[in-house]
Design a protein around this motif. Structure first.
Motif, PDB file in Angstrom:
ATOM      1  N   ALA A 274      82.226 103.968 141.946  1.00  0.00           N
ATOM      2  CA  ALA A 274      81.349 102.918 142.458  1.00  0.00           C
ATOM      3  C   ALA A 274      81.787 102.580 143.885  1.00  0.00           C
ATOM      4  N   LEU A 275      80.818 102.383 144.772  1.00  0.00           N
ATOM      5  CA  LEU A 275      81.125 102.203 146.191  1.00  0.00           C
ATOM      6  C   LEU A 275      80.346 101.018 146.740  1.00  0.00           C
ATOM      7  N   ILE A 276      81.039 100.198 147.527  1.00  0.00           N
ATOM      8  CA  ILE A 276      80.397  99.022 148.117  1.00  0.00           C
ATOM      9  C   ILE A 276      80.847  98.870 149.570  1.00  0.00           C
ATOM     10  N   GLY A 277      79.919  98.474 150.436  1.00  0.00           N
ATOM     11  CA  GLY A 277      80.225  98.272 151.848  1.00  0.00           C
ATOM     12  C   GLY A 277      80.110  96.816 152.245  1.00  0.00           C
ATOM     13  N   TYR A 278      79.992  96.583 153.552  1.00  0.00           N
ATOM     14  CA  TYR A 278      79.953  95.211 154.060  1.00  0.00           C
ATOM     15  C   TYR A 278      79.129  95.184 155.344  1.00  0.00           C
ATOM     16  N   ASP A 279      78.277  94.206 155.494  1.00  0.00           N
ATOM     17  CA  ASP A 279      77.398  93.923 156.643  1.00  0.00           C
ATOM     18  C   ASP A 279      75.936  94.091 156.275  1.00  0.00           C
ATOM     19  N   ASP A 280      75.614  95.050 155.373  1.00  0.00           N
ATOM     20  CA  ASP A 280      74.243  95.374 154.997  1.00  0.00           C
ATOM     21  C   ASP A 280      73.397  95.729 156.214  1.00  0.00           C
ATOM     22  N   ILE A 281      73.850  96.739 156.950  1.00  0.00           N
ATOM     23  CA  ILE A 281      73.075  97.250 158.076  1.00  0.00           C
ATOM     24  C   ILE A 281      71.838  97.969 157.547  1.00  0.00           C
ATOM     25  N   ASP A 282      70.872  98.242 158.422  1.00  0.00           N
ATOM     26  CA  ASP A 282      69.603  98.837 157.992  1.00  0.00           C
ATOM     27  C   ASP A 282      69.793 100.194 157.305  1.00  0.00           C
ATOM     28  N   PHE A 283      70.797 100.968 157.751  1.00  0.00           N
ATOM     29  CA  PHE A 283      71.014 102.299 157.185  1.00  0.00           C
ATOM     30  C   PHE A 283      71.441 102.248 155.720  1.00  0.00           C
ATOM     31  N   SER A 284      71.968 101.118 155.269  1.00  0.00           N
ATOM     32  CA  SER A 284      72.533 101.043 153.918  1.00  0.00           C
ATOM     33  C   SER A 284      71.504 101.354 152.839  1.00  0.00           C
ATOM     34  N   ALA A 285      70.313 100.794 152.997  1.00  0.00           N
ATOM     35  CA  ALA A 285      69.276 100.980 151.966  1.00  0.00           C
ATOM     36  C   ALA A 285      68.755 102.402 151.930  1.00  0.00           C
ATOM     37  N   SER A 286      68.899 103.151 153.047  1.00  0.00           N
ATOM     38  CA  SER A 286      68.351 104.499 153.108  1.00  0.00           C
ATOM     39  C   SER A 286      69.412 105.587 153.018  1.00  0.00           C
ATOM     40  N   ALA A 287      70.624 105.229 152.611  1.00  0.00           N
ATOM     41  CA  ALA A 287      71.676 106.228 152.419  1.00  0.00           C
ATOM     42  C   ALA A 287      71.298 107.172 151.275  1.00  0.00           C
ATOM     43  N   VAL A 288      71.984 108.317 151.183  1.00  0.00           N
ATOM     44  CA  VAL A 288      71.704 109.300 150.115  1.00  0.00           C
ATOM     45  C   VAL A 288      71.696 108.608 148.760  1.00  0.00           C
ATOM     46  N   VAL A 289      72.716 107.790 148.539  1.00  0.00           N
ATOM     47  CA  VAL A 289      72.714 106.869 147.404  1.00  0.00           C
ATOM     48  C   VAL A 289      72.643 105.476 148.027  1.00  0.00           C
ATOM     49  N   PRO A 290      71.564 104.730 147.823  1.00  0.00           N
ATOM     50  CA  PRO A 290      71.446 103.410 148.448  1.00  0.00           C
ATOM     51  C   PRO A 290      72.698 102.577 148.208  1.00  0.00           C
TER      52      PRO A 290
END
Length: 343
Positions: A274-290
């Motif tokens: 399981a992977l989580i990031g920080y900032d929620d930039i626009d690219f996040s939703a369109s990553a290979v795995v959102p």
């Protein structure tokens, strides 16, 4: 051919008026008759005169420019923040000049010097390290400063930030709720207060579970390439040493980690990791795995920073304010399936 810029004297000579008359047309047109204004404007158009606004502002001791220094203009978080600051400044008759410190203290100091020399209205700074002493000096010289994405604990100036301790706690608690217990935190340069705070929150969450462990892995930078390097090293570990959850200090790192673990090891996200990031930039939703991410109110932060700065410019003796926004967890495919499975 004369390549020198057209001067106000050239315009006066062309229009057959005094230099002061041209100045009045430019700055106080109601003081000049309409026929004279037309004659001066015709001369301006014919010669292609462009007023030197910077020189005019220096003579008047005033400026309508705000200096903004960010850590990395290549990070969509900062570019979005800058755009919001520009929009707010424009609505108030000002412009924003952007400087990219590149996370380098000396480069940051040079931008501060340049902006001060240019007599900007004030500065918005997302600092690399401790700029407290420099901020104090600037303010003693009458230069308003607002820190961006950083709290000024000593209240030397106003600031706009997010509660990153709460954000780090929120991120790792989310992983723990998904049943993950071998968690890795990926961040760069612990001297960045934002990274340190997110790590502190992550540790608080892990301490609530006796069977959970948190490993800290330092990246060379807060970029996709640095994340890919870290992800490659993690992916090459023996099966028994692999984490089952990773929290990255920003989305760029997380996207790099995602690319590496998918391509090098063929791990499944979120089933294996399981992977989580920080900032929620626009690219996040369109990553290979959102990508699941902790969202910061980027546009609101940019606008609020400008509003605080203009507030101090208008009333220098006004109280310094520390505006701290709450983060928000945005669940997507990089953790959501794991959470549902754990539930």
């Amino acid at each position: 051919m004369d390549s020198r810029p057209v001067s106000i004297k050239d315009v006066a000579d062309r229009a057959g008026v005094a230099v002061g008359t041209v100045s009045n047309v430019l700055n106080h047109p109601t003081r000049v008759s309409s026929s004279t204004r037309e004659r001066v404007q015709t001369a301006i158009d014919h010669l292609g005169f462009v007023r030197n606004d910077a020189a005019r502002q220096l003579r008047a001791g005033q400026s309508r420019t705000i200096g903004l220094i960010v850590l990395d203009v290549g990070n969509p978080f900062f570019s979005s923040l800058a755009r919001a600051a520009e929009d707010c400044a424009a609505e108030n008759g000002s412009t924003v000049v952007l400087g990219d410190s590149g996370q380098d203290v000396e480069r940051e100091a040079r931008y501060i010097d340049v902006f001060e020399q240019q007599r900007v209205q004030g500065m918005l700074i997302s600092p690399v390290g401790d700029v407290g002493p420099r901020v104090e000096t600037l303010r003693k010289r009458g230069m308003p400063v607002v820190l961006v994405d950083r709290v000024d604990a000593q209240r030397r100036c106003s600031s706009v930030s997010v509660d990153d301790v709460a954000g780090g706690y929120m991120a790792v608690r989310h992983l723990l709720e998904a049943g993950r217990r071998r968690i890795v935190f990926v961040g760069a340069k612990a001297e960045f207060q934002q990274v340190a705070d997110r790590l502190a929150g992550a540790r608080q969450a892990v301490e609530e579970h006796d069977d959970a462990v948190l490993e800290v892995v330092e990246a060379d930078a807060m970029t996709v390439l640095a994340g890919r390097d870290v992800g490659g090293r993690i992916a090459q570990r023996p099966p028994g040493e692999l984490p089952d959850g990773i929290f990255c200090a920003n989305d760029l790192l997380a996207i790099g980690v995602m690319q590496a673990v998918l391509l090098i090891r063929g791990l499944r996200i979120p089933e294996d990791l399981a992977l989580i990031g920080y900032d929620d930039i626009d690219f996040s939703a369109s990553a290979v795995v959102p990508l699941t991410s902790v969202r910061k109110p980027t546009e609101l932060m940019g606008r609020t920073a400008v509003e605080l700065l203009l507030e101090e410019i208008e009333s220098p003796s006004s109280r310094r304010r520390q505006v701290i926004f709450d983060p928000e967890l945005v669940e997507r495919g990089s953790t959501t399936a794991a959470v549902h499975a754990a539930g």
